[in-house]
Scaffold this active site. Structure first.
Site, PDB file in Angstrom:
ATOM      1  N   ARG A 172       0.954 -82.371   5.162  1.00 30.54           N
ATOM      2  CA  ARG A 172       0.990 -81.700   3.852  1.00 30.54           C
ATOM      3  C   ARG A 172      -0.216 -80.788   3.605  1.00 30.54           C
ATOM      4  O   ARG A 172      -0.670 -80.641   2.464  1.00 30.54           O
ATOM      5  CB  ARG A 172       1.129 -82.704   2.696  1.00 30.54           C
ATOM      6  CG  ARG A 172       2.369 -83.560   2.768  1.00 30.54           C
ATOM      7  CD  ARG A 172       3.663 -82.769   2.679  1.00 30.54           C
ATOM      8  NE  ARG A 172       4.783 -83.605   3.061  1.00 30.54           N
ATOM      9  CZ  ARG A 172       5.287 -83.634   4.306  1.00 30.54           C
ATOM     10  NH1 ARG A 172       4.805 -82.850   5.261  1.00 30.54           N
ATOM     11  NH2 ARG A 172       6.303 -84.417   4.594  1.00 30.54           N
ATOM     12  N   SER A 221       7.376 -85.480  -4.714  1.00 29.36           N
ATOM     13  CA  SER A 221       6.412 -86.583  -4.596  1.00 29.36           C
ATOM     14  C   SER A 221       5.049 -86.148  -5.099  1.00 29.36           C
ATOM     15  O   SER A 221       4.574 -85.064  -4.745  1.00 29.36           O
ATOM     16  CB  SER A 221       6.290 -87.009  -3.134  1.00 29.36           C
ATOM     17  OG  SER A 221       7.508 -87.570  -2.717  1.00 29.36           O
ATOM     18  N   GLU A 291      -0.653 -85.106  -3.952  1.00 35.02           N
ATOM     19  CA  GLU A 291      -0.080 -83.989  -3.180  1.00 35.02           C
ATOM     20  C   GLU A 291      -0.019 -82.734  -4.055  1.00 35.02           C
ATOM     21  O   GLU A 291      -0.187 -81.612  -3.593  1.00 35.02           O
ATOM     22  CB  GLU A 291       1.328 -84.381  -2.702  1.00 35.02           C
ATOM     23  CG  GLU A 291       2.016 -83.288  -1.901  1.00 35.02           C
ATOM     24  CD  GLU A 291       3.395 -83.710  -1.384  1.00 35.02           C
ATOM     25  OE1 GLU A 291       3.578 -84.869  -0.972  1.00 35.02           O
ATOM     26  OE2 GLU A 291       4.290 -82.849  -1.403  1.00 35.02           O
TER      27      GLU A 291
HETATM   28  C1  FAD Z   1      12.661 -81.882  -6.290  1.00 31.76           C
HETATM   29  C2  FAD Z   1      11.512 -81.582  -5.339  1.00 31.76           C
HETATM   30  C3  FAD Z   1      11.509 -82.144  -4.073  1.00 31.76           C
HETATM   31  C4  FAD Z   1      10.457 -81.883  -3.190  1.00 31.76           C
HETATM   32  N1  FAD Z   1      10.502 -82.428  -1.945  1.00 31.76           N
HETATM   33  C5  FAD Z   1       9.514 -82.144  -1.069  1.00 31.76           C
HETATM   34  C6  FAD Z   1       9.557 -82.697   0.268  1.00 31.76           C
HETATM   35  O1  FAD Z   1      10.474 -83.433   0.646  1.00 31.76           O
HETATM   36  N2  FAD Z   1       8.538 -82.377   1.102  1.00 31.76           N
HETATM   37  C7  FAD Z   1       7.504 -81.561   0.725  1.00 31.76           C
HETATM   38  O2  FAD Z   1       6.621 -81.290   1.562  1.00 31.76           O
HETATM   39  N3  FAD Z   1       7.444 -81.047  -0.514  1.00 31.76           N
HETATM   40  C8  FAD Z   1       8.410 -81.310  -1.416  1.00 31.76           C
HETATM   41  N4  FAD Z   1       8.347 -80.800  -2.683  1.00 31.76           N
HETATM   42  C9  FAD Z   1       7.134 -80.052  -3.083  1.00 31.76           C
HETATM   43  C10 FAD Z   1       7.204 -78.529  -2.895  1.00 31.76           C
HETATM   44  O3  FAD Z   1       8.527 -78.078  -2.949  1.00 31.76           O
HETATM   45  C11 FAD Z   1       6.567 -78.044  -1.588  1.00 31.76           C
HETATM   46  O4  FAD Z   1       5.229 -78.450  -1.456  1.00 31.76           O
HETATM   47  C12 FAD Z   1       6.643 -76.517  -1.488  1.00 31.76           C
HETATM   48  O5  FAD Z   1       6.346 -76.132  -0.170  1.00 31.76           O
HETATM   49  C13 FAD Z   1       5.710 -75.786  -2.443  1.00 31.76           C
HETATM   50  O6  FAD Z   1       6.051 -74.406  -2.383  1.00 31.76           O
HETATM   51  P1  FAD Z   1       5.937 -73.452  -3.647  1.00 31.76           P
HETATM   52  O7  FAD Z   1       6.305 -72.080  -3.213  1.00 31.76           O
HETATM   53  O8  FAD Z   1       6.664 -74.000  -4.786  1.00 31.76           O
HETATM   54  O9  FAD Z   1       4.359 -73.524  -3.886  1.00 31.76           O
HETATM   55  P2  FAD Z   1       3.593 -73.576  -5.301  1.00 31.76           P
HETATM   56  O10 FAD Z   1       3.887 -74.885  -5.943  1.00 31.76           O
HETATM   57  O11 FAD Z   1       3.843 -72.361  -6.089  1.00 31.76           O
HETATM   58  O12 FAD Z   1       2.074 -73.551  -4.801  1.00 31.76           O
HETATM   59  C14 FAD Z   1       1.507 -74.626  -4.098  1.00 31.76           C
HETATM   60  C15 FAD Z   1       0.073 -74.211  -3.714  1.00 31.76           C
HETATM   61  O13 FAD Z   1       0.124 -73.172  -2.757  1.00 31.76           O
HETATM   62  C16 FAD Z   1      -0.552 -71.994  -3.237  1.00 31.76           C
HETATM   63  N5  FAD Z   1       0.250 -70.863  -2.743  1.00 31.76           N
HETATM   64  C17 FAD Z   1       1.570 -70.648  -2.948  1.00 31.76           C
HETATM   65  N6  FAD Z   1       1.958 -69.543  -2.277  1.00 31.76           N
HETATM   66  C18 FAD Z   1       0.853 -69.056  -1.651  1.00 31.76           C
HETATM   67  C19 FAD Z   1       0.605 -67.943  -0.803  1.00 31.76           C
HETATM   68  N7  FAD Z   1       1.580 -67.098  -0.456  1.00 31.76           N
HETATM   69  N8  FAD Z   1      -0.662 -67.740  -0.336  1.00 31.76           N
HETATM   70  C20 FAD Z   1      -1.662 -68.585  -0.667  1.00 31.76           C
HETATM   71  N9  FAD Z   1      -1.496 -69.665  -1.471  1.00 31.76           N
HETATM   72  C21 FAD Z   1      -0.249 -69.882  -1.962  1.00 31.76           C
HETATM   73  C22 FAD Z   1      -0.596 -72.121  -4.756  1.00 31.76           C
HETATM   74  O14 FAD Z   1      -1.706 -71.423  -5.299  1.00 31.76           O
HETATM   75  C23 FAD Z   1      -0.739 -73.649  -4.886  1.00 31.76           C
HETATM   76  O15 FAD Z   1      -2.087 -74.003  -4.678  1.00 31.76           O
HETATM   77  C24 FAD Z   1       9.379 -81.040  -3.589  1.00 31.76           C
HETATM   78  C25 FAD Z   1       9.400 -80.466  -4.859  1.00 31.76           C
HETATM   79  C26 FAD Z   1      10.453 -80.722  -5.724  1.00 31.76           C
HETATM   80  C27 FAD Z   1      10.459 -80.085  -7.090  1.00 31.76           C
END
Ligand code: FAD
Length: 298
Positions: A172, A221, A291
């Protein structure tokens, strides 16, 4: 010229539907617009915060000062077929679901883990997003060939490309590329087909739906599984299922999810996370790490 909006509520841009307002918010669609917005913030002496799909962030009730750059419109996908491989070149704000469509079209096994992951490609790289099921592949790092980071140098920018092997892919977390913002990624996967993949994806989705509260706002999570433990089991064993602070609740369905019952504040949610963390530590001696990423003015 890129449009920069003032005083915009951020909750609708998060999967938790929680958080205050951004002083300024914009949605670049290409690299030039992203640079333009970043330079604008620099001239105004404002800090800059990047957001992907907003599915792993807890935004403060007081919101985010300065300029928030949302990457949700920073999206494009190009697919190249090369010998025994599929190459996908995309902008970092491309939704993972768009990449999933490509893997499904080519019947590739990578569809299986991607189907469980919301958010954007950039957020997937930053978090090395992945699933706990024994799928192959099961983490983002396994499908990333390289990516490009945009960095600000005083009044100009540099683009730095990182190859997969130069990075430290951890559970992660992906290290070794900071500082900057990830703007483009090249994904690569062997084109060995699995004709059953759509069936397997549907089955995995049904399984997830039966175990996770996917009908309620959450960020998935909230704690990383500590080595040798499952966070959800630890939380449940400490009798924390259904615990509430305000309208933030430890999910009745999956104890590592905190759901927003409607009007949860960021402070309720964070306080509940801290209560869960300290109770688990007191009762089991296991220190869980969060996380979720906290953004804004806490
Ligand atoms: C219902 C649900 C289920 C989920 N299941 C899982 C799972 O099974 N496994 C898992 O690993 N995660 C899971 N997640 C968590 C999440 O979806 C992941 O961690 C996902 O990869 C986050 O991506 P995001 O684009 O939403 O990032 P964001 O939430 O927008 O950002 C996360 C972090 O990354 C930074 N960031 C985002 N984009 C960039 C970029 N381009 N450059 C630099 N920094 C950046 C942001 O500033 C922040 O610090 C789940 C979430 C939900 C809502």
């Amino acid at each position: 010229m890129i449009e920069i909006k003032e005083n915009v509520k951020l909750a609708p841009y998060t999967s938790w539907l929680i958080g205050g307002s951004a002083d300024y918010l914009c949605f670049p669609t290409n690299v030039d617009e992203l640079k333009e917005a970043w330079l604008w913030a620099l001239k105004q002496k404002l800090s800059v915060t990047f957001m992907g799909g907003g599915t792993n962030v807890l935004i403060a009730d007081k919101g985010i000062r300065g300029l928030t750059i949302s990457l949700r419109k920073f999206s494009s996908v190009q697919v190249l077929e090369e010998k025994n491989e599929i190459h996908i070149h995309c902008l970092s704000g491309t939704a993972k679901s768009e990449i999933l469509k490509v893997f499904l079209k080519y019947q590739l096994p990578a569809a299986l883990f991607l189907a469980g992951l919301p958010g954007d490609v950039g957020g997937g790289i930053v978090m090395n997003a992945g699933v706990s099921e024994p799928f192959v592949p099961k983490e983002f790092g396994e499908i990333v060939h390289s990516f490009t980071v945009l960095r600000r140098l005083d009044n100009s920018f540099e683009e730095v490309e990182f190859q997969h092997s130069e990075l430290n892919w951890q559970y992660r977390h992906c290290n070794g590329w900071q500082p900057g913002v990830i703007i483009k990624a090249k994904l690569k996967y062997s084109s060995n087909k699995d004709s059953e993949i759509l069936k397997k994806v549907k089955e995995a989705n049904r399984n997830r739906l039966s175990k996770q509260p996917l009908d309620m706002p959450s960020c998935g999570s909230v704690f990383i599984n500590p080595p040798g433990h499952r966070a959800a089991q630890l939380i449940q064993s400490c009798g924390l299922k259904g615990q509430r602070i305000g309208e933030a609740e430890v999910s009745q369905k999956h104890c590592n999810f905190i759901v927003n019952l409607g009007q949860a504040t960021a402070q309720d949610t964070w306080d509940l996370m801290m209560k869960v963390q300290s109770t688990v530590f007191q009762q089991t001696g296991v220190q869980m790490q969060t996380e979720v990423v906290r953004l804004g003015d806490w």
